[in-house]
Design a protein around this motif. Structure first.
Motif, short mmCIF file in Angstrom:
data_model
loop_
_atom_site.label_atom_id
_atom_site.label_comp_id
_atom_site.label_asym_id
_atom_site.label_seq_id
_atom_site.Cartn_x
_atom_site.Cartn_y
_atom_site.Cartn_z
N LYS A 177 0.84 -1.20 0.00
CA LYS A 177 0.00 0.00 0.00
C LYS A 177 0.87 1.24 0.00
O LYS A 177 1.83 1.35 0.77
CB LYS A 177 -0.92 0.02 1.21
N ASP A 178 0.57 2.16 -0.90
CA ASP A 178 1.25 3.45 -0.92
C ASP A 178 0.65 4.28 0.22
O ASP A 178 -0.46 4.79 0.12
CB ASP A 178 1.02 4.13 -2.27
N GLU A 179 1.38 4.39 1.31
CA GLU A 179 0.85 5.04 2.50
C GLU A 179 0.47 6.50 2.26
O GLU A 179 -0.38 7.05 2.96
CB GLU A 179 1.85 4.94 3.66
N GLU A 180 1.09 7.13 1.28
CA GLU A 180 0.77 8.52 0.98
C GLU A 180 -0.36 8.66 -0.04
O GLU A 180 -0.77 9.77 -0.37
CB GLU A 180 2.03 9.24 0.47
N ASN A 181 -0.85 7.50 -0.54
CA ASN A 181 -1.95 7.49 -1.51
C ASN A 181 -1.68 8.40 -2.71
O ASN A 181 -2.58 9.03 -3.25
CB ASN A 181 -3.27 7.90 -0.83
N THR A 182 -0.41 8.44 -3.13
CA THR A 182 -0.04 9.34 -4.22
C THR A 182 -0.79 9.05 -5.50
O THR A 182 -1.27 9.96 -6.19
CB THR A 182 1.48 9.26 -4.47
N THR A 183 -0.92 7.76 -5.85
CA THR A 183 -1.60 7.42 -7.09
C THR A 183 -3.05 7.86 -7.06
O THR A 183 -3.55 8.47 -8.01
CB THR A 183 -1.52 5.90 -7.35
N LEU A 184 -3.75 7.57 -5.96
CA LEU A 184 -5.15 7.98 -5.86
C LEU A 184 -5.29 9.49 -5.87
O LEU A 184 -6.24 10.03 -6.48
CB LEU A 184 -5.78 7.40 -4.59
N GLU A 185 -4.39 10.19 -5.23
CA GLU A 185 -4.44 11.66 -5.24
C GLU A 185 -4.30 12.20 -6.66
O GLU A 185 -5.02 13.12 -7.06
CB GLU A 185 -3.35 12.24 -4.34
N ARG A 186 -3.39 11.62 -7.41
CA ARG A 186 -3.20 12.07 -8.79
C ARG A 186 -4.41 11.74 -9.66
O ARG A 186 -4.76 12.48 -10.58
CB ARG A 186 -1.93 11.43 -9.37
N ILE A 187 -5.06 10.61 -9.39
CA ILE A 187 -6.28 10.25 -10.11
C ILE A 187 -7.37 11.27 -9.82
O ILE A 187 -8.07 11.74 -10.73
CB ILE A 187 -6.74 8.82 -9.72
N ASN A 188 -7.49 11.63 -8.56
CA ASN A 188 -8.49 12.64 -8.17
C ASN A 188 -8.17 14.00 -8.79
O ASN A 188 -9.08 14.73 -9.23
CB ASN A 188 -8.56 12.76 -6.64
N GLU A 189 -6.89 14.36 -8.81
CA GLU A 189 -6.48 15.63 -9.41
C GLU A 189 -6.84 15.68 -10.90
O GLU A 189 -7.08 16.76 -11.46
CB GLU A 189 -4.98 15.84 -9.24
N ALA A 190 -6.87 14.51 -11.52
CA ALA A 190 -7.22 14.43 -12.94
C ALA A 190 -8.73 14.53 -13.15
O ALA A 190 -9.21 14.50 -14.29
CB ALA A 190 -6.70 13.13 -13.54
N GLY A 191 -9.49 14.62 -12.05
CA GLY A 191 -10.94 14.75 -12.14
C GLY A 191 -11.67 13.44 -12.25
O GLY A 191 -12.85 13.40 -12.64
N SER A 192 -11.00 12.34 -11.89
CA SER A 192 -11.62 11.03 -11.99
C SER A 192 -11.74 10.39 -10.61
O SER A 192 -11.39 10.98 -9.59
CB SER A 192 -10.83 10.14 -12.94
N GLU A 193 -12.22 9.14 -10.60
CA GLU A 193 -12.40 8.39 -9.36
C GLU A 193 -11.45 7.20 -9.34
O GLU A 193 -11.21 6.58 -10.38
CB GLU A 193 -13.83 7.86 -9.24
#
Length: 253
Positions: free
Chosen positions: A41-57
């Motif tokens: 698990k990426d403890e900083e949730n970097t991938t999910l944050e970048r997905i959200n920044e792109a306007g997606s889920e």
């Protein structure tokens, strides 16, 4: 950026870091909802944050791709969350321990094959089951340039990637008439954590790997991600069973 995957769902295994993360973000930037899977698990949730920044889920699902139950849960949870699965990038993999063939341990051999080859087969098993019901889908598997040639010191890794190319071609033939395309990408020397582990971040060792590339530099994970999203797009609608090199000319010589 054109939203070519709007209303679609993409799954990326090994998506917490490196090429997997770059691909997950690239899918999101083009409108896809993204399920990100990794055994760490990426403890900083970097991938999910970048997905959200792109306007997606996006969602994260912890998964050991070498375990049948984990992979089934991964696909089931993705579909339960988003209702469908359109594209998959089976990226999860390890390099294993560096050693010549006669010093490769049975433990290293079994673990590397289990994750890199069996893990992709398990993923495809459940991805294909759903895509057959959907009547369409695209799968891209992450092989390597050493799935097309030999490379000293990584026998289990090389074998796993050769096997993955063969699995990709076989499955592509099996499902060509079912609306499902299956391809592989074969990255060259890409600057990721895996390369840092192999080189120990030693400048002189890094230069040795850079010299392998006729383009005179290592690749960037984003460059592989762009190939993945193209293969998953309608622009590649007549491409299946292909092992696409993204290697800066590594295999051209």
């Amino acid at each position: 950026m054109e939203l070519i995957f709007q209303n679609q769902v993409a799954l990326v295994t090994g998506g917490s870091f490196g090429i997997g993360r770059a691909a997950a973000i690239a899918f999101a930037q083009r409108g896809a909802k993204v399920a990100v899977a990794d055994w760490i698990k990426d403890e900083e949730n970097t991938t999910l944050e970048r997905i959200n920044e792109a306007g997606s889920e996006g969602i994260f699902i912890q998964c050991d791709v070498s375990k049948h139950a984990d992979v089934k849960k991964l696909i089931d949870q993705t579909i339960a969350t988003f209702g469908r699965l359109d594209c998959t990038f089976n990226k999860a993999g390890i390099e294993g321990i560096i050693a010549p063939t006669h010093e490769c341990t049975e433990e290293n051999w079994d673990k590397t094959i289990a994750i890199n080859l069996k893990g992709v087969w398990l993923g495809m098993k459940y991805e294909l089951t759903h895509m057959l019901l959907l009547g369409k889908g695209v799968i891209v598997n992450c092989a390597s340039v050493v799935g097309l040639t030999g490379f000293k010191g990584l026998p289990a890794y090389v074998v796993s990637k050769h096997g993955l190319v063969g699995l990709t071609k076989t499955a592509a033939l099996e499902y060509a008439n079912a609306g499902i395309r299956i391809n592989a990408v074969c990255p060259g020397v890409i600057h990721t954590a895996m390369i840092d582990r192999i080189t120990g971040r030693d400048n002189e060792v890094e230069k040795q790997y850079t010299v392998m590339e006729p383009i005179s530099r290592m690749g960037d994970p984003k460059e592989v991600a762009e190939a993945v999203v193209w293969l998953c797009s309608d622009a590649a609608s007549f491409v299946t069973g292909h092992a696409m090199t993204v290697d800066g000319g590594f295999t051209a010589g």
